[in-house]
Write a protein that holds these residues in place. Structure first.
Motif, short mmCIF file in Angstrom:
data_model
loop_
_atom_site.label_atom_id
_atom_site.label_comp_id
_atom_site.label_asym_id
_atom_site.label_seq_id
_atom_site.Cartn_x
_atom_site.Cartn_y
_atom_site.Cartn_z
N ASN A 29 0.85 -1.20 0.00
CA ASN A 29 0.00 0.00 0.00
C ASN A 29 0.88 1.24 0.00
O ASN A 29 2.11 1.15 0.10
CB ASN A 29 -1.01 -0.02 1.16
CG ASN A 29 -0.34 0.05 2.52
OD1 ASN A 29 0.72 0.66 2.67
ND2 ASN A 29 -0.94 -0.57 3.50
N ASN A 40 1.51 3.62 2.08
CA ASN A 40 2.35 3.86 3.25
C ASN A 40 3.55 2.92 3.28
O ASN A 40 4.68 3.34 3.56
CB ASN A 40 1.52 3.72 4.52
CG ASN A 40 2.34 3.94 5.77
OD1 ASN A 40 3.11 4.89 5.84
ND2 ASN A 40 2.18 3.06 6.73
N ASP A 96 6.09 4.05 0.72
CA ASP A 96 6.79 5.24 1.18
C ASP A 96 7.86 4.88 2.21
O ASP A 96 8.99 5.36 2.16
CB ASP A 96 5.75 6.19 1.78
CG ASP A 96 6.34 7.52 2.18
OD1 ASP A 96 7.17 8.04 1.42
OD2 ASP A 96 5.99 8.02 3.26
N SER A 97 7.47 3.99 3.14
CA SER A 97 8.39 3.58 4.18
C SER A 97 9.60 2.85 3.59
O SER A 97 10.74 3.10 3.97
CB SER A 97 7.63 2.68 5.16
OG SER A 97 8.42 2.34 6.24
N LEU A 157 12.01 5.29 1.91
CA LEU A 157 12.83 6.02 2.88
C LEU A 157 13.95 5.16 3.43
O LEU A 157 15.08 5.61 3.60
CB LEU A 157 11.96 6.49 4.04
CG LEU A 157 11.05 7.68 3.79
CD1 LEU A 157 10.06 7.81 4.92
CD2 LEU A 157 11.87 8.93 3.68
N GLU A 158 13.62 3.88 3.69
CA GLU A 158 14.62 2.99 4.26
C GLU A 158 15.76 2.75 3.28
O GLU A 158 16.93 2.75 3.66
CB GLU A 158 13.98 1.66 4.65
CG GLU A 158 13.37 1.67 6.02
CD GLU A 158 12.91 0.30 6.45
OE1 GLU A 158 13.75 -0.47 6.96
OE2 GLU A 158 11.72 -0.01 6.25
N GLU A 215 18.14 5.72 2.82
CA GLU A 215 19.13 5.93 3.87
C GLU A 215 20.35 5.02 3.72
O GLU A 215 21.42 5.35 4.21
CB GLU A 215 18.48 5.73 5.23
CG GLU A 215 19.17 6.53 6.30
CD GLU A 215 18.50 6.33 7.65
OE1 GLU A 215 18.45 7.28 8.42
OE2 GLU A 215 18.01 5.21 7.93
#
Lengths: 191, 96
Positions: free
Chosen positions: B40, B42, B45-46, B49-50, B53
């Motif tokens: 989904n 979210n 998106d998560s 981001l991971e 990094e």
């Protein structure tokens, strides 16, 4: 008397069953395991270190207090920044590890309403607006009006939550079925 | 939505970690540096981001594509290709 965090009130307003599962049955959500939650918390700490003396001229800030842990009967919480504005009113400011998506989500508004109550109670000054900083959209700042009715709404939810926690009352689930799709308790909730 | 993650990462440690994160997010490994699965908004998106990094932005390449089911169905898959139904979460259990 039981005292709630703004996050607990937001969860209640999302669906009253949250309050029941998390604070009556004490089934944890393990939200600290989510990556975005971790990053957000880390960001808060960094902001506190960095923004010590910076006053926001654009929105007319005269004075600010960082990381204020405030309490009142029934409610307590930590506000990133409490601002004193040029027109003499006070306002809460909250950092969000989030992108600006052209609208302020209800949950963010509710959080600011809770903060408004806390500031009025502890600083004894009027609060009629709050601010959000979206750190993933190059620190975009958004003003949110805080009307009187909304503060009353928060007080009303606090009473309803006391009933759930004090009397182990199993509330009706939210009527918005879409919220159930992403709910952390969807596996154990009786629809 | 169906998400493709393709990457080219120089450093061994970062590459292994990215693979691990993709698997943990629930994606299927369709090739050594290519993952595919349903997430989904979210979760996507998560994941982004991971990965952001971990990688070296000067050297590494990572692509994250969205796709819907119809587009996946219209793809050509030749040879030892993956099971289309598996990655779009239509197969609920592998064993019965």
């Amino acid at each position: 008397m039981h005292s709630f965090y703004p996050s607990q009130i937001i969860e209640y307003l999302y669906c009253p069953r949250y309050t029941y599962f998390e604070y009556v049955l004490r089934i944890p959500q393990f939200e600290e395991k989510f990556y975005k939650v971790q990053r957000g918390r880390q960001m808060h700490n960094e902001k506190l270190e960095r923004n010590k003396n910076y006053l926001r001229k654009k929105i007319g800030v005269k004075e600010k207090w960082l990381d204020q842990y405030l309490g009142m009967p029934g409610l307590r919480g930590k506000i990133d920044e409490v601002l004193e504005l040029e027109d003499g009113t006070f306002a809460p400011l909250d950092y969000k590890f989030a992108e600006w998506k052209d609208r302020v989500y209800e949950t963010y508004q509710q959080q600011l309403y809770c903060y408004a109550l806390l500031i009025e109670e502890n600083f004894g000054e009027k609060v009629n607006r709050g601010f959000l900083v979206y750190t993933r959209s190059s620190n975009k700042i958004v003003e949110v009006p805080i009307p009187e009715e909304s503060k009353a709404e928060i007080r009303k939810s606090m009473d309803a939550m006391l009933k759930i926690i004090g009397q182990n009352y199993y509330p009706k689930a939210t009527k918005f079925k879409r919220r159930c799709l992403n709910c952390t308790y969807r596996n154990i909730c009786i629809q | 939505m169906i998400i493709w993650v393709l990457y080219d990462i120089e450093e061994d440690r970062a590459r292994t970690k990215v693979a691990k994160i993709c698997k943990q997010a629930g994606l299927y490994r369709v090739q050594y540096s290519c993952f595919l699965g349903t997430l989904n908004a979210n979760e996507r998106d998560s994941l982004q981001l991971e990965i952001e990094e971990l990688i070296n932005e000067e050297k590494d390449k990572v692509y994250i594509f969205n796709m819907n089911k119809d587009q996946l169905k219209s793809c050509a898959m030749l040879g030892q290709a993956f099971d289309e139904k598996l990655v779009s979460d239509e197969v609920k259990a592998l064993l019965f």
